[in-house]
Design a protein around this motif. Structure first.
Motif, PDB file in Angstrom:
ATOM      1  N   ARG A  33       0.833  -1.203   0.000  1.00 46.51           N
ATOM      2  CA  ARG A  33       0.000   0.000   0.000  1.00 46.51           C
ATOM      3  C   ARG A  33       0.871   1.258   0.000  1.00 46.51           C
ATOM      4  O   ARG A  33       1.875   1.329   0.725  1.00 46.51           O
ATOM      5  CB  ARG A  33      -0.941   0.007   1.207  1.00 46.51           C
ATOM      6  CG  ARG A  33      -1.942  -1.109   1.131  1.00 46.51           C
ATOM      7  CD  ARG A  33      -3.130  -0.925   2.051  1.00 46.51           C
ATOM      8  NE  ARG A  33      -3.903  -2.167   2.057  1.00 46.51           N
ATOM      9  CZ  ARG A  33      -4.780  -2.523   1.119  1.00 46.51           C
ATOM     10  NH1 ARG A  33      -5.023  -1.706   0.096  1.00 46.51           N
ATOM     11  NH2 ARG A  33      -5.406  -3.676   1.182  1.00 46.51           N
ATOM     12  N   ASP A  34       0.462   2.233  -0.832  1.00 45.27           N
ATOM     13  CA  ASP A  34       1.162   3.522  -0.857  1.00 45.27           C
ATOM     14  C   ASP A  34       0.979   4.216   0.490  1.00 45.27           C
ATOM     15  O   ASP A  34      -0.110   4.210   1.073  1.00 45.27           O
ATOM     16  CB  ASP A  34       0.620   4.399  -1.991  1.00 45.27           C
ATOM     17  CG  ASP A  34       1.545   5.552  -2.312  1.00 45.27           C
ATOM     18  OD1 ASP A  34       2.144   5.549  -3.400  1.00 45.27           O
ATOM     19  OD2 ASP A  34       1.682   6.466  -1.466  1.00 45.27           O
ATOM     20  N   ILE A  35       2.053   4.829   0.977  1.00 47.97           N
ATOM     21  CA  ILE A  35       2.026   5.471   2.305  1.00 47.97           C
ATOM     22  C   ILE A  35       1.174   6.748   2.296  1.00 47.97           C
ATOM     23  O   ILE A  35       0.722   7.196   3.353  1.00 47.97           O
ATOM     24  CB  ILE A  35       3.480   5.761   2.769  1.00 47.97           C
ATOM     25  CG1 ILE A  35       3.563   5.879   4.274  1.00 47.97           C
ATOM     26  CG2 ILE A  35       4.059   6.977   2.073  1.00 47.97           C
ATOM     27  CD1 ILE A  35       4.987   5.857   4.820  1.00 47.97           C
ATOM     28  N   SER A  64       2.575   4.776 -14.212  1.00 47.39           N
ATOM     29  CA  SER A  64       3.992   4.697 -13.866  1.00 47.39           C
ATOM     30  C   SER A  64       4.660   6.003 -14.267  1.00 47.39           C
ATOM     31  O   SER A  64       4.746   6.327 -15.461  1.00 47.39           O
ATOM     32  CB  SER A  64       4.657   3.514 -14.581  1.00 47.39           C
ATOM     33  OG  SER A  64       5.961   3.318 -14.078  1.00 47.39           O
ATOM     34  N   ASN A  65       5.088   6.772 -13.277  1.00 46.52           N
ATOM     35  CA  ASN A  65       5.793   8.021 -13.553  1.00 46.52           C
ATOM     36  C   ASN A  65       7.244   7.695 -13.890  1.00 46.52           C
ATOM     37  O   ASN A  65       7.879   6.900 -13.209  1.00 46.52           O
ATOM     38  CB  ASN A  65       5.723   8.946 -12.336  1.00 46.52           C
ATOM     39  CG  ASN A  65       4.296   9.374 -12.043  1.00 46.52           C
ATOM     40  OD1 ASN A  65       3.538   9.679 -12.953  1.00 46.52           O
ATOM     41  ND2 ASN A  65       3.916   9.379 -10.769  1.00 46.52           N
ATOM     42  N   CYS A  66       7.732   8.327 -14.941  1.00 44.98           N
ATOM     43  CA  CYS A  66       9.082   8.018 -15.429  1.00 44.98           C
ATOM     44  C   CYS A  66       9.881   9.315 -15.526  1.00 44.98           C
ATOM     45  O   CYS A  66       9.639  10.127 -16.414  1.00 44.98           O
ATOM     46  CB  CYS A  66       8.957   7.340 -16.788  1.00 44.98           C
ATOM     47  SG  CYS A  66      10.526   6.860 -17.509  1.00 44.98           S
ATOM     48  N   GLN A  78       8.373  11.549 -10.951  1.00 49.56           N
ATOM     49  CA  GLN A  78       8.851  10.344 -10.265  1.00 49.56           C
ATOM     50  C   GLN A  78       9.704  10.756  -9.063  1.00 49.56           C
ATOM     51  O   GLN A  78      10.640  11.552  -9.204  1.00 49.56           O
ATOM     52  CB  GLN A  78       9.678   9.471 -11.219  1.00 49.56           C
ATOM     53  CG  GLN A  78      10.107   8.148 -10.583  1.00 49.56           C
ATOM     54  CD  GLN A  78      10.891   7.250 -11.544  1.00 49.56           C
ATOM     55  OE1 GLN A  78      11.279   7.681 -12.635  1.00 49.56           O
ATOM     56  NE2 GLN A  78      11.138   6.015 -11.129  1.00 49.56           N
ATOM     57  N   THR A  79       9.335  10.234  -7.899  1.00 48.98           N
ATOM     58  CA  THR A  79      10.072  10.596  -6.686  1.00 48.98           C
ATOM     59  C   THR A  79      10.890   9.432  -6.126  1.00 48.98           C
ATOM     60  O   THR A  79      11.781   9.651  -5.317  1.00 48.98           O
ATOM     61  CB  THR A  79       9.106  11.090  -5.584  1.00 48.98           C
ATOM     62  OG1 THR A  79       8.144  10.065  -5.302  1.00 48.98           O
ATOM     63  CG2 THR A  79       8.390  12.362  -6.013  1.00 48.98           C
ATOM     64  N   VAL A  80      10.558   8.219  -6.528  1.00 53.89           N
ATOM     65  CA  VAL A  80      11.333   7.050  -6.089  1.00 53.89           C
ATOM     66  C   VAL A  80      11.866   6.363  -7.346  1.00 53.89           C
ATOM     67  O   VAL A  80      11.083   5.924  -8.201  1.00 53.89           O
ATOM     68  CB  VAL A  80      10.473   6.069  -5.261  1.00 53.89           C
ATOM     69  CG1 VAL A  80      11.316   4.858  -4.846  1.00 53.89           C
ATOM     70  CG2 VAL A  80       9.888   6.758  -4.025  1.00 53.89           C
ATOM     71  N   PHE A 116       4.422   0.596 -10.392  1.00 52.56           N
ATOM     72  CA  PHE A 116       3.127   0.810 -11.040  1.00 52.56           C
ATOM     73  C   PHE A 116       2.124   1.135  -9.951  1.00 52.56           C
ATOM     74  O   PHE A 116       1.879   0.315  -9.061  1.00 52.56           O
ATOM     75  CB  PHE A 116       2.726  -0.430 -11.834  1.00 52.56           C
ATOM     76  CG  PHE A 116       3.705  -0.751 -12.939  1.00 52.56           C
ATOM     77  CD1 PHE A 116       3.663  -0.063 -14.149  1.00 52.56           C
ATOM     78  CD2 PHE A 116       4.695  -1.700 -12.749  1.00 52.56           C
ATOM     79  CE1 PHE A 116       4.578  -0.332 -15.158  1.00 52.56           C
ATOM     80  CE2 PHE A 116       5.625  -1.980 -13.750  1.00 52.56           C
ATOM     81  CZ  PHE A 116       5.561  -1.293 -14.958  1.00 52.56           C
ATOM     82  N   HIS A 117       1.589   2.358 -10.001  1.00 59.74           N
ATOM     83  CA  HIS A 117       0.519   2.740  -9.082  1.00 59.74           C
ATOM     84  C   HIS A 117      -0.768   2.069  -9.562  1.00 59.74           C
ATOM     85  O   HIS A 117      -1.108   2.155 -10.755  1.00 59.74           O
ATOM     86  CB  HIS A 117       0.282   4.256  -9.113  1.00 59.74           C
ATOM     87  CG  HIS A 117       1.445   5.104  -8.688  1.00 59.74           C
ATOM     88  ND1 HIS A 117       1.522   5.677  -7.434  1.00 59.74           N
ATOM     89  CD2 HIS A 117       2.563   5.498  -9.348  1.00 59.74           C
ATOM     90  CE1 HIS A 117       2.631   6.388  -7.348  1.00 59.74           C
ATOM     91  NE2 HIS A 117       3.279   6.299  -8.501  1.00 59.74           N
ATOM     92  N   VAL A 118      -1.496   1.448  -8.662  1.00 57.58           N
ATOM     93  CA  VAL A 118      -2.833   0.917  -8.958  1.00 57.58           C
ATOM     94  C   VAL A 118      -3.801   1.725  -8.098  1.00 57.58           C
ATOM     95  O   VAL A 118      -3.739   1.684  -6.862  1.00 57.58           O
ATOM     96  CB  VAL A 118      -2.940  -0.584  -8.622  1.00 57.58           C
ATOM     97  CG1 VAL A 118      -4.349  -1.096  -8.940  1.00 57.58           C
ATOM     98  CG2 VAL A 118      -1.890  -1.386  -9.392  1.00 57.58           C
TER      99      VAL A 118
END
Ligand code: AMP
Length: 113
Positions: free
Chosen positions: A29-31, A85-87, A93-95, A100-102
């Protein structure tokens, strides 16, 4: 990679709320969730971003997509969901470990940029 946040999560050095794990892929899970369901699906191998997908690692990326489908079912996202997906810096993109964000659980804005 020793200084990579998501590699540390994979190694168990940083806690996460896992929703799926196998030998090559982890989902957690995203924080800072942007939707009622916000899960990150990542390859365990350190790949920087979608710009580094090659014939050599594309089977792993395909498996990430299978895991996207698995977690969407687990989360009961029957109304639909988004995979992002941020590229790179321009995309926010921070990490720098491919993920892949769902996103789902509510109606999402149609805005793409
Ligand atoms: P991006 O901005 O596309 O690189 O996405 C990175 C995502 O990682 C963001 O949505 C963050 O909220 C998420 N994130 C950062 N640190 C953690 C953490 N320790 N556990 C879970 N998600 C995280």
């Amino acid at each position: 990679m020793s200084d990579c946040l998501f590699c540390k999560i994979i190694a168990g050095e940083i806690p996460s709320t896992k929703v799926y794990e196998d030998e090559t892929v982890l989902a957690f899970r995203d924080i800072a969730p942007q939707a009622p369901t916000h899960i990150l699906v990542i390859p365990k191998a350190h790949i920087k971003d979608a710009g580094e997908i090659t014939p050599e690692n594309s089977a792993l990326i395909a498996h990430c997509m299978e895991v996207v489908a698995i977690v969407a079912k687990q989360e009961n996202l029957t109304g639909g969901f988004r995979v992002v997906s941020n590229c790179g810096a321009d995309a926010g993109q921070t990490v720098n470990h491919l993920h892949f964000h769902v996103l789902g659980g509510r109606e999402l804005s149609l805005q793409m940029a």
